[in-house]
Design a protein around this motif. Sequence first.
Motif, PDB file in Angstrom:
ATOM      1  N   MET A   1       0.826  -1.190   0.000  1.00  0.00           N
ATOM      2  CA  MET A   1       0.000   0.000   0.000  1.00  0.00           C
ATOM      3  C   MET A   1       0.865   1.246   0.000  1.00  0.00           C
ATOM      4  N   SER A   2       1.620   1.351   1.042  1.00  0.00           N
ATOM      5  CA  SER A   2       2.300   2.605   1.293  1.00  0.00           C
ATOM      6  C   SER A   2       3.315   2.976   0.217  1.00  0.00           C
ATOM      7  N   ASN A   3       4.139   2.020  -0.188  1.00  0.00           N
ATOM      8  CA  ASN A   3       5.159   2.348  -1.171  1.00  0.00           C
ATOM      9  C   ASN A   3       4.561   2.820  -2.476  1.00  0.00           C
ATOM     10  N   ASN A   4       3.505   2.168  -2.935  1.00  0.00           N
ATOM     11  CA  ASN A   4       2.901   2.530  -4.200  1.00  0.00           C
ATOM     12  C   ASN A   4       2.336   3.942  -4.158  1.00  0.00           C
ATOM     13  N   ILE A   5       1.619   4.277  -3.120  1.00  0.00           N
ATOM     14  CA  ILE A   5       1.023   5.607  -3.034  1.00  0.00           C
ATOM     15  C   ILE A   5       2.110   6.655  -2.784  1.00  0.00           C
ATOM     16  N   GLU A   6       3.148   6.307  -2.039  1.00  0.00           N
ATOM     17  CA  GLU A   6       4.238   7.251  -1.808  1.00  0.00           C
ATOM     18  C   GLU A   6       4.975   7.551  -3.113  1.00  0.00           C
ATOM     19  N   GLU A   7       5.151   6.535  -3.944  1.00  0.00           N
ATOM     20  CA  GLU A   7       5.775   6.751  -5.259  1.00  0.00           C
ATOM     21  C   GLU A   7       4.901   7.664  -6.117  1.00  0.00           C
ATOM     22  N   LYS A   8       3.609   7.441  -6.083  1.00  0.00           N
ATOM     23  CA  LYS A   8       2.668   8.263  -6.849  1.00  0.00           C
ATOM     24  C   LYS A   8       2.705   9.714  -6.355  1.00  0.00           C
ATOM     25  N   ILE A   9       2.771   9.902  -5.042  1.00  0.00           N
ATOM     26  CA  ILE A   9       2.861  11.254  -4.485  1.00  0.00           C
ATOM     27  C   ILE A   9       4.122  11.945  -4.999  1.00  0.00           C
ATOM     28  N   GLN A  10       5.238  11.231  -4.980  1.00  0.00           N
ATOM     29  CA  GLN A  10       6.502  11.803  -5.457  1.00  0.00           C
ATOM     30  C   GLN A  10       6.402  12.181  -6.934  1.00  0.00           C
ATOM     31  N   GLN A  11       5.809  11.325  -7.742  1.00  0.00           N
ATOM     32  CA  GLN A  11       5.650  11.617  -9.167  1.00  0.00           C
ATOM     33  C   GLN A  11       4.784  12.858  -9.380  1.00  0.00           C
ATOM     34  N   GLU A  12       3.697  12.935  -8.631  1.00  0.00           N
ATOM     35  CA  GLU A  12       2.788  14.082  -8.769  1.00  0.00           C
ATOM     36  C   GLU A  12       3.427  15.365  -8.253  1.00  0.00           C
ATOM     37  N   ARG A  13       4.273  15.260  -7.230  1.00  0.00           N
ATOM     38  CA  ARG A  13       5.009  16.439  -6.745  1.00  0.00           C
ATOM     39  C   ARG A  13       5.905  16.992  -7.845  1.00  0.00           C
ATOM     40  N   GLU A  14       6.625  16.077  -8.505  1.00  0.00           N
ATOM     41  CA  GLU A  14       7.508  16.494  -9.588  1.00  0.00           C
ATOM     42  C   GLU A  14       6.706  17.127 -10.729  1.00  0.00           C
ATOM     43  N   ALA A  15       5.547  16.532 -11.038  1.00  0.00           N
ATOM     44  CA  ALA A  15       4.690  17.081 -12.091  1.00  0.00           C
ATOM     45  C   ALA A  15       4.159  18.459 -11.688  1.00  0.00           C
ATOM     46  N   ALA A  16       3.830  18.630 -10.410  1.00  0.00           N
ATOM     47  CA  ALA A  16       3.333  19.926  -9.932  1.00  0.00           C
ATOM     48  C   ALA A  16       4.420  20.990 -10.033  1.00  0.00           C
ATOM     49  N   ARG A  17       5.617  20.636  -9.636  1.00  0.00           N
ATOM     50  CA  ARG A  17       6.726  21.595  -9.750  1.00  0.00           C
ATOM     51  C   ARG A  17       6.937  22.001 -11.206  1.00  0.00           C
ATOM     52  N   ALA A  18       6.886  21.011 -12.103  1.00  0.00           N
ATOM     53  CA  ALA A  18       7.065  21.307 -13.528  1.00  0.00           C
ATOM     54  C   ALA A  18       5.933  22.195 -14.039  1.00  0.00           C
ATOM     55  N   ALA A  19       4.696  21.901 -13.641  1.00  0.00           N
ATOM     56  CA  ALA A  19       3.558  22.704 -14.084  1.00  0.00           C
ATOM     57  C   ALA A  19       3.689  24.140 -13.600  1.00  0.00           C
ATOM     58  N   ASP A  35      -3.235  20.384  -6.033  1.00  0.00           N
ATOM     59  CA  ASP A  35      -4.450  19.776  -5.475  1.00  0.00           C
ATOM     60  C   ASP A  35      -4.378  18.256  -5.570  1.00  0.00           C
ATOM     61  N   VAL A  36      -3.851  17.748  -6.681  1.00  0.00           N
ATOM     62  CA  VAL A  36      -3.700  16.302  -6.861  1.00  0.00           C
ATOM     63  C   VAL A  36      -2.760  15.747  -5.791  1.00  0.00           C
ATOM     64  N   VAL A  37      -1.646  16.439  -5.552  1.00  0.00           N
ATOM     65  CA  VAL A  37      -0.691  16.001  -4.530  1.00  0.00           C
ATOM     66  C   VAL A  37      -1.373  15.965  -3.161  1.00  0.00           C
ATOM     67  N   GLU A  38      -2.137  17.020  -2.863  1.00  0.00           N
ATOM     68  CA  GLU A  38      -2.822  17.093  -1.573  1.00  0.00           C
ATOM     69  C   GLU A  38      -3.830  15.961  -1.395  1.00  0.00           C
ATOM     70  N   GLU A  39      -4.565  15.639  -2.449  1.00  0.00           N
ATOM     71  CA  GLU A  39      -5.536  14.536  -2.380  1.00  0.00           C
ATOM     72  C   GLU A  39      -4.843  13.200  -2.137  1.00  0.00           C
ATOM     73  N   LEU A  40      -3.728  12.973  -2.812  1.00  0.00           N
ATOM     74  CA  LEU A  40      -2.985  11.725  -2.616  1.00  0.00           C
ATOM     75  C   LEU A  40      -2.423  11.631  -1.194  1.00  0.00           C
ATOM     76  N   GLN A  41      -1.940  12.733  -0.672  1.00  0.00           N
ATOM     77  CA  GLN A  41      -1.423  12.732   0.691  1.00  0.00           C
ATOM     78  C   GLN A  41      -2.546  12.438   1.693  1.00  0.00           C
ATOM     79  N   ALA A  42      -3.718  12.985   1.445  1.00  0.00           N
ATOM     80  CA  ALA A  42      -4.859  12.716   2.325  1.00  0.00           C
ATOM     81  C   ALA A  42      -5.245  11.242   2.266  1.00  0.00           C
ATOM     82  N   GLU A  43      -5.226  10.664   1.076  1.00  0.00           N
ATOM     83  CA  GLU A  43      -5.551   9.245   0.938  1.00  0.00           C
ATOM     84  C   GLU A  43      -4.525   8.371   1.644  1.00  0.00           C
ATOM     85  N   ALA A  44      -3.250   8.729   1.531  1.00  0.00           N
ATOM     86  CA  ALA A  44      -2.196   7.973   2.218  1.00  0.00           C
ATOM     87  C   ALA A  44      -2.404   8.026   3.729  1.00  0.00           C
ATOM     88  N   ALA A  45      -2.745   9.195   4.245  1.00  0.00           N
ATOM     89  CA  ALA A  45      -2.994   9.341   5.679  1.00  0.00           C
ATOM     90  C   ALA A  45      -4.204   8.523   6.092  1.00  0.00           C
TER      91      ALA A  45
END
Length: 75
Positions: A1-19, A35-45
């Motif tokens: 669970m955790s590793n997969n969502i943490e990887e997704k959060i990291q990918q979305e963070r990088e995409a947000a910085r680029a955007a 907003d996408v990063v925030e939603e993923l972090q909430a789901e992980a929590a």
Amino acid sequence: MSNNIEEKIQQEREAARAACDINGAESGACAAAWDVVEELQAEAAHQRQKAPKKNAFEQYCDANPDADECRVYED
């Protein structure tokens, strides 16, 4: 669970910085990307909160359900 969502959060963070770099920090694309990063972090929590950790005895009984110490007696 955790590793997969943490990887997704990291990918979305990088995409947000680029955007934000491409479109500017005040752009809608930047805000939407964060907003996408925030939603993923909430789901992980939420997932971490849902699955309480088992103590060593509970883990032992899960692995050894027939052990004398793990027997459950019902009235």
